[in-house]
Design an enzyme around this catalytic site. Structure first.
Site, PDB file in Angstrom:
ATOM      1  N   SER A 152       0.836  -1.199   0.000  1.00 10.63           N
ATOM      2  CA  SER A 152       0.000   0.000   0.000  1.00 10.63           C
ATOM      3  C   SER A 152       0.876   1.257   0.000  1.00 10.63           C
ATOM      4  CB  SER A 152      -0.959  -0.046   1.202  1.00 10.63           C
ATOM      5  OG  SER A 152      -1.923   0.968   1.125  1.00 10.63           O
ATOM      6  N   ASP A 392      -9.592  -2.258  -6.228  1.00 11.91           N
ATOM      7  CA  ASP A 392      -9.063  -1.966  -4.901  1.00 11.91           C
ATOM      8  C   ASP A 392      -9.716  -0.696  -4.375  1.00 11.91           C
ATOM      9  OD1 ASP A 392      -7.424  -1.166  -2.731  1.00 11.91           O
ATOM     10  OD2 ASP A 392      -5.645  -2.052  -3.645  1.00 11.91           O
ATOM     11  N   HIS A 420      -7.444  -5.433  -0.709  1.00 10.66           N
ATOM     12  CA  HIS A 420      -6.216  -4.655  -0.527  1.00 10.66           C
ATOM     13  C   HIS A 420      -5.216  -5.321   0.418  1.00 10.66           C
ATOM     14  CE1 HIS A 420      -3.967  -0.865  -0.691  1.00 10.66           C
ATOM     15  NE2 HIS A 420      -3.849  -0.925   0.624  1.00 10.66           N
TER      16      HIS A 420
END
Length: 442
Positions: A152, A392, A420
């Site tokens: 991320s 996502d 995610h």
């Protein structure tokens, strides 16, 4: 770049692994290393029991966020199972997080006024994090490049790494974290709200009984905001932000279970249960990661002349279906929000309330520098692979794929098997797949 490395603490063990603590000092501002303002970084080294660490290459893990310390694994959980077969792993608490010099409501007043706090926090973006990594790498690897796994926001940092210090990278692996190279905060949130609405639709299709439950809870809070023990003020808007859960693999189920026992009968009539309020507090409190709220929009700040200016709040106003008052006045389902930070976060959360003025100054700040170098990425020579999760909720798939095309040699794995959090939820599989891609084994 300069850093000092304290001798590593004595090693200790968990099932199947040997752990070592590392502490470093680095400049707050790498452009002014002699200014005297230094901060501490903490990192935990993990090696499989029975393996000689001297013969293993390094893998640096950069956690998502911003504002989260590296995950505290027990033993060989999640992707560590795969990584430890051939690497020694460094779990870095990025500056301001975890056991690194903390930045929160308790410590930031040491920096002075809210303006001084905002100036201090301007050094906590991906550019500074990458320079931290490069400052500590020689002490650990002897100067050899290492593999970086970025989840991320950690992928945003990895993309910055590829842009400015590719000589430090042997391999780059990214999961759910290919940023738009030129996307502004406004563009990010303009793309986000339709995705968030789709996640709401999917949740209500799975749990149609939650339509009425969510409306009832929001209506109750609209009339009587709840004060949770500890001081957190739960409003209808704060309740909506539980939609953050909808971007993870089991988040829809967590949200459903949280809401199913929301009310209890009391002598004064129906009331929100203590158990529900405690569960909500655990999900919504920023006490453990205040930098997430303070710096979230700044990770998208790319135009030196433009402040982020509470972009999520501004863009939400263009999507009236997310207005709880309008939803409750009609018969539409209440829409939960997602990875968005709003001014009201700094009036409802006691961990953030003392930092409200600092947050306003960061939102108004200009002079942010671009984070990525498209020309250098187009000439990339570092082996790179990225997992891109279809639809996502946290990182726009179209932005990620556009960036993937802009980075020379990058191989993508686009999948809807995971949300995610796939690198954690998928155990060793996601990391194994990326390593196969980057080595041309798949």
């Amino acid at each position: 770049m300069t850093s000092s490395h304290r001798p590593a603490a004595a090693r200790y063990r968990q099932p199947g692994v040997v752990l070592t603590d590392h502490h470093f000092e680095v400049p707050l501002d790498h452009d002014r290393p002699g200014s005297g303002d230094r901060i501490e970084l903490y990192a935990r080294e993990v090696v499989a029991a029975g393996k000689d660490p001297e013969g293993l290459p390094w893998l640096l893990y950069l956690e998502g966020g911003p504002g989260f310390g590296a995950r505290r694994f027990t033993g060989r959980q999640a992707w560590l199972e795969r990584a430890l077969t051939e690497y020694r792993v460094l779990l870095l608490d990025q500056r301001g997080t975890g056991r690194s010099t903390p930045a929160n409501r308790q410590t930031l007043p040491l920096r002075g006024t809210p303006a001084q706090q905002a100036e201090y926090l301007a050094h906590f973006r991906a550019d500074s994090i990458v320079r931290d990594c490069e400052a500590i790498r020689p002490a650990l690897t002897g100067g050899a490049p290492w593999t970086v796994l970025g989840q991320s926001f950690g992928g945003f940092c990895t993309t910055r790494y590829l842009s400015t210090a590719p000589e430090g990278l042997a391999t780059a692996l990214i999961t759910g974290g290919l940023p738009g190279l030129t996307a502004t905060a406004d563009q990010v949130y303009a793309a986000a709200f339709p995705r968030i609405e789709r996640k709401n639709q999917a949740h209500y299709a799975r749990y149609p009984m939650d339509v009425e439950r969510a409306r009832r809870i929001a209506a109750h809070l609209a009339e009587r905001p709840a004060v949770i023990p500890g001081g957190h003020r739960l409003t209808a808007e704060a309740f909506q932000s539980l939609g953050m859960l909808l971007g993870t693999g089991d988040g829809s189920h967590q949200l459903h279970y949280l809401m199913e026992n929301a009310f209890v009968a009391t002598p004064a009539g129906p009331a929100l249960s203590d158990a529900f309020l405690e569960g909500v507090r655990g999900q919504l409190s920023f006490a453990g990661h205040p930098l997430y709220a303070l710096l979230h929009e700044s990770i998208y700040a790319q135009d030196p002349a433009a402040p982020t200016g509470w972009a999520a709040e501004r863009i939400r106003a263009r999507h009236p279906r997310f207005d709880p008052t309008a939803a409750l006045a009609g018969d539409e389902p209440l829409l939960f929000t997602g990875e968005t930070i709003h001014p009201w976060h700094f009036t409802t959360d006691p961990a953030l309330e003392p930092l409200r003025e600092t947050a306003e100054l960061l939102a108004a700040r200009t002079g942010w520098t671009p984070l990525y170098d498209p020309a250098r990425l187009a000439a990339n020579e570092v082996p790179v692979a990225a997992a891109v999760y279809h639809d996502d909720m946290y990182v726009d798939t179209a932005h990620s794929l556009e960036t993937a095309r802009a980075i020379r040699g990058l191989r993508t794995w686009v999948t809807d098997e995971f949300e995610h959090d796939g690198v954690r939820a998928g155990g060793p599989r996601v990391l194994d797949r990326l390593l196969a891609l980057v080595r041309d084994e798949a």
